[in-house]
Design a protein around this motif. Structure first.
Motif, mmCIF file in Angstrom:
data_model
loop_
_atom_site.group_PDB
_atom_site.id
_atom_site.type_symbol
_atom_site.label_atom_id
_atom_site.label_comp_id
_atom_site.label_asym_id
_atom_site.label_seq_id
_atom_site.Cartn_x
_atom_site.Cartn_y
_atom_site.Cartn_z
ATOM 1 N N VAL A 295 0.877 -1.171 0.000
ATOM 2 C CA VAL A 295 0.000 0.000 0.000
ATOM 3 C C VAL A 295 0.917 1.225 0.000
ATOM 4 N N LEU A 296 0.925 1.972 -1.096
ATOM 5 C CA LEU A 296 1.860 3.083 -1.284
ATOM 6 C C LEU A 296 1.123 4.413 -1.318
ATOM 7 N N MET A 297 1.780 5.461 -0.869
ATOM 8 C CA MET A 297 1.192 6.791 -1.021
ATOM 9 C C MET A 297 1.612 7.356 -2.379
ATOM 10 N N ALA A 298 0.667 7.986 -3.070
ATOM 11 C CA ALA A 298 0.963 8.592 -4.370
ATOM 12 C C ALA A 298 2.060 9.632 -4.193
ATOM 13 N N GLU A 299 2.828 9.917 -5.262
ATOM 14 C CA GLU A 299 3.913 10.878 -5.066
ATOM 15 C C GLU A 299 3.871 12.094 -5.978
ATOM 16 N N LEU A 300 2.957 12.109 -6.937
ATOM 17 C CA LEU A 300 2.943 13.258 -7.850
ATOM 18 C C LEU A 300 2.102 14.427 -7.344
ATOM 19 N N GLY A 301 1.337 14.208 -6.288
ATOM 20 C CA GLY A 301 0.503 15.279 -5.758
ATOM 21 C C GLY A 301 -0.456 15.806 -6.810
ATOM 22 N N ASN A 302 -0.613 17.123 -6.815
ATOM 23 C CA ASN A 302 -1.548 17.740 -7.752
ATOM 24 C C ASN A 302 -1.135 17.571 -9.206
ATOM 25 N N ASP A 303 0.153 17.219 -9.431
ATOM 26 C CA ASP A 303 0.618 17.073 -10.809
ATOM 27 C C ASP A 303 0.130 15.782 -11.466
ATOM 28 N N ALA A 304 -0.341 14.820 -10.660
ATOM 29 C CA ALA A 304 -0.755 13.521 -11.222
ATOM 30 C C ALA A 304 -1.827 13.706 -12.289
ATOM 31 N N GLY A 305 -2.802 14.577 -12.010
ATOM 32 C CA GLY A 305 -3.905 14.775 -12.947
ATOM 33 C C GLY A 305 -3.439 15.362 -14.271
ATOM 34 N N VAL A 306 -2.568 16.372 -14.195
ATOM 35 C CA VAL A 306 -2.066 17.030 -15.407
ATOM 36 C C VAL A 306 -1.161 16.078 -16.194
ATOM 37 N N ALA A 307 -0.211 15.437 -15.500
ATOM 38 C CA ALA A 307 0.718 14.533 -16.178
ATOM 39 C C ALA A 307 -0.032 13.333 -16.763
ATOM 40 N N GLY A 308 -1.019 12.827 -16.018
ATOM 41 C CA GLY A 308 -1.786 11.675 -16.490
ATOM 42 C C GLY A 308 -2.654 12.020 -17.693
ATOM 43 N N ALA A 309 -3.256 13.213 -17.676
ATOM 44 C CA ALA A 309 -4.073 13.632 -18.824
ATOM 45 C C ALA A 309 -3.185 13.784 -20.059
ATOM 46 N N ALA A 310 -1.957 14.272 -19.842
ATOM 47 C CA ALA A 310 -1.009 14.379 -20.962
ATOM 48 C C ALA A 310 -0.635 12.983 -21.468
ATOM 49 N N ALA A 311 -0.440 12.040 -20.542
ATOM 50 C CA ALA A 311 -0.105 10.661 -20.938
ATOM 51 C C ALA A 311 -1.213 10.078 -21.816
ATOM 52 N N LEU A 312 -2.445 10.410 -21.464
ATOM 53 C CA LEU A 312 -3.592 9.959 -22.255
ATOM 54 C C LEU A 312 -3.503 10.496 -23.691
ATOM 55 N N ALA A 313 -3.144 11.780 -23.809
ATOM 56 C CA ALA A 313 -3.008 12.391 -25.141
ATOM 57 C C ALA A 313 -1.855 11.769 -25.926
ATOM 58 N N PHE A 314 -0.749 11.482 -25.240
ATOM 59 C CA PHE A 314 0.382 10.818 -25.913
ATOM 60 C C PHE A 314 -0.028 9.437 -26.423
ATOM 61 N N GLU A 315 -0.713 8.677 -25.564
ATOM 62 C CA GLU A 315 -1.140 7.316 -25.963
ATOM 63 C C GLU A 315 -2.032 7.368 -27.189
ATOM 64 N N ASP A 316 -2.964 8.315 -27.160
ATOM 65 C CA ASP A 316 -3.910 8.443 -28.259
ATOM 66 C C ASP A 316 -3.186 8.831 -29.560
ATOM 67 N N HIS A 317 -2.262 9.776 -29.438
ATOM 68 C CA HIS A 317 -1.462 10.233 -30.560
ATOM 69 C C HIS A 317 -0.661 9.063 -31.165
ATOM 70 N N ASP A 318 0.013 8.305 -30.273
ATOM 71 C CA ASP A 318 0.896 7.238 -30.750
ATOM 72 C C ASP A 318 0.108 6.106 -31.384
ATOM 73 N N SER A 319 -1.100 5.846 -30.877
ATOM 74 C CA SER A 319 -1.858 4.759 -31.523
ATOM 75 C C SER A 319 -2.419 5.230 -32.865
ATOM 76 N N ARG A 320 -2.738 6.510 -32.983
ATOM 77 C CA ARG A 320 -3.163 7.052 -34.298
ATOM 78 C C ARG A 320 -2.033 6.994 -35.311
ATOM 79 N N GLU A 321 -0.828 7.272 -34.820
ATOM 80 C CA GLU A 321 0.330 7.303 -35.735
ATOM 81 C C GLU A 321 0.923 5.912 -35.937
ATOM 82 N N GLY A 322 0.334 4.917 -35.280
ATOM 83 C CA GLY A 322 0.830 3.548 -35.412
ATOM 84 C C GLY A 322 2.169 3.331 -34.746
ATOM 85 N N LEU A 323 2.456 4.142 -33.688
ATOM 86 C CA LEU A 323 3.757 4.025 -33.013
ATOM 87 C C LEU A 323 3.799 2.878 -32.003
ATOM 88 N N HIS A 324 2.629 2.377 -31.609
ATOM 89 C CA HIS A 324 2.632 1.143 -30.801
ATOM 90 C C HIS A 324 1.308 0.400 -30.905
#
Ligand SMILES: [Zn+2]
Length: 324
Positions: A295-324
């Motif tokens: 059982v771990l405590m999260a470490e990104l604090g308020n940045d988790a939401g922003v960084a995670g939303a960006a990760a979502l955009a990267f994933e979407d971009h890369d699957s559109r471009e056929g990068l993975h």
């Protein structure tokens, strides 16, 4: 570089944060505003568009992989639509379409528990952990479930709502309309309710003293500060939050057998007692063979939401471009 940055937006009931994020998760530019609650859905869309324009000034459009938005809402991920939102007037609003019509970037939306979990998975405490469950304790209780390194969305995208696990069928009402859910015990309003009750029951209660003698000044933060400095009444209240979280986790751990549980959100990240007590319950009550879950405590604090939303955009971009 093409698609070197993504824009992550974390829409909260109180505040909206937007960041220009590199692929490794570093937020290079950030903007925060108070959520324009009274301006209706278009006020929120205007705010998002304005923030994106501000943080992308001078950046070439080709360098932007896309925009990811985490919303405090029930999001149908398949249709990219908002079904329901308790805290903001976004239910039935085509947030993605409205934002996309005003910007030159692709937009992807998801529930904010999912984006926070994505953030911790890609850039935070759960980096490299394939099977984990994130629980965010804040104004509400949200979460996300990762299985085999991917977020579990379920058939339409609503999966992972760990805040609405039933703890007690006769328990206090939950904002979702149910009763005795984890959120009825472990979110900010529940902590304030329990603290006011304690203050009213015990004359000269330390909770009232911690709130500066004013019962109306009792906030979750006052109780958490008290618990962190060992105040007996506050420890009892926050310990109970941890116990209820632990009860919910026992069921989750029995079903999913994750490697780790990540406890985040404003409450989860500021009060170690909550995750300690939850971990103790899991260690004592989960079925044999599953008790080594961390059982771990999260470490990104308020940045988790922003960084995670960006990760979502990267994933979407890369699957559109056929990068993975
Ligand atoms: Zn509920």
């Amino acid at each position: 570089m093409r698609g070197a940055y993504a824009i992550g937006i974390d829409v909260g009931g109180t505040r909206i944060a937007a960041g220009l994020v590199e692929r490794k998760g570093r937020i290079v530019r950030e903007s925060k505003i108070l959520t324009p609650k009274t301006a209706g859905p278009f006020g929120i869309v205007d705010a998002i568009v304005g923030m994106v324009e501000e943080i992308t000034a001078g950046v070439h459009a080709a360098e932007i992989a896309g925009v990811g938005i985490g919303l405090p809402a029930q999001v149908d991920f398949t249709r990219q639509s908002v079904e329901y939102s308790t805290n903001l007037p976004l239910g039935g609003v085509d947030v993605r379409g409205l934002v996309m019509s005003r910007l030159k970037y692709p937009v992807t939306i998801d529930n904010d528990g999912h984006t926070a979990a994505l953030g911790e998975s890609r850039f935070g405490v759960a980096k490299g952990v394939k099977d984990f469950v994130m629980v965010t304790l804040g104004t509400g209780v949200g979460g996300g479930v990762f299985i085999g390194g991917r977020i579990m969305r379920g058939s339409r995208g609503f999966g992972g709502e760990v805040g609405h696990i039933v703890i007690d069928v006769d328990g206090p009402p939950c904002p979702c309309g149910g009763r005795g859910h984890l959120e009825s015990y472990a979110a900010r309003p529940a902590i304030i309710r329990d603290a006011r009750r304690a203050a009213a029951t015990y004359q000269g209660s330390s909770i009232t003293r911690l709130a500066g003698g004013d019962e109306d000044a009792i906030t979750a933060e006052v109780v958490i500060d008290g618990a962190n400095s060992g105040d007996e009444a506050a420890v009892e209240i926050m310990g109970h939050v941890g116990d209820m979280l632990g009860e919910a986790l026992v069921g989750i751990v029995n079903i999913l057998n994750p490697q780790a549980i990540v406890v985040g959100g404003g409450i989860g990240e500021s009060c170690p007692l909550v995750s300690e007590r939850a971990a103790a319950r899991v260690a004592a009550e989960a079925l044999a063979g599953r008790r080594d879950v961390k059982v771990l405590m999260a470490e990104l604090g308020n940045d988790a939401g922003v960084a995670g939303a960006a990760a979502l955009a990267f994933e979407d971009h890369d699957s559109r471009e056929g990068l993975h």
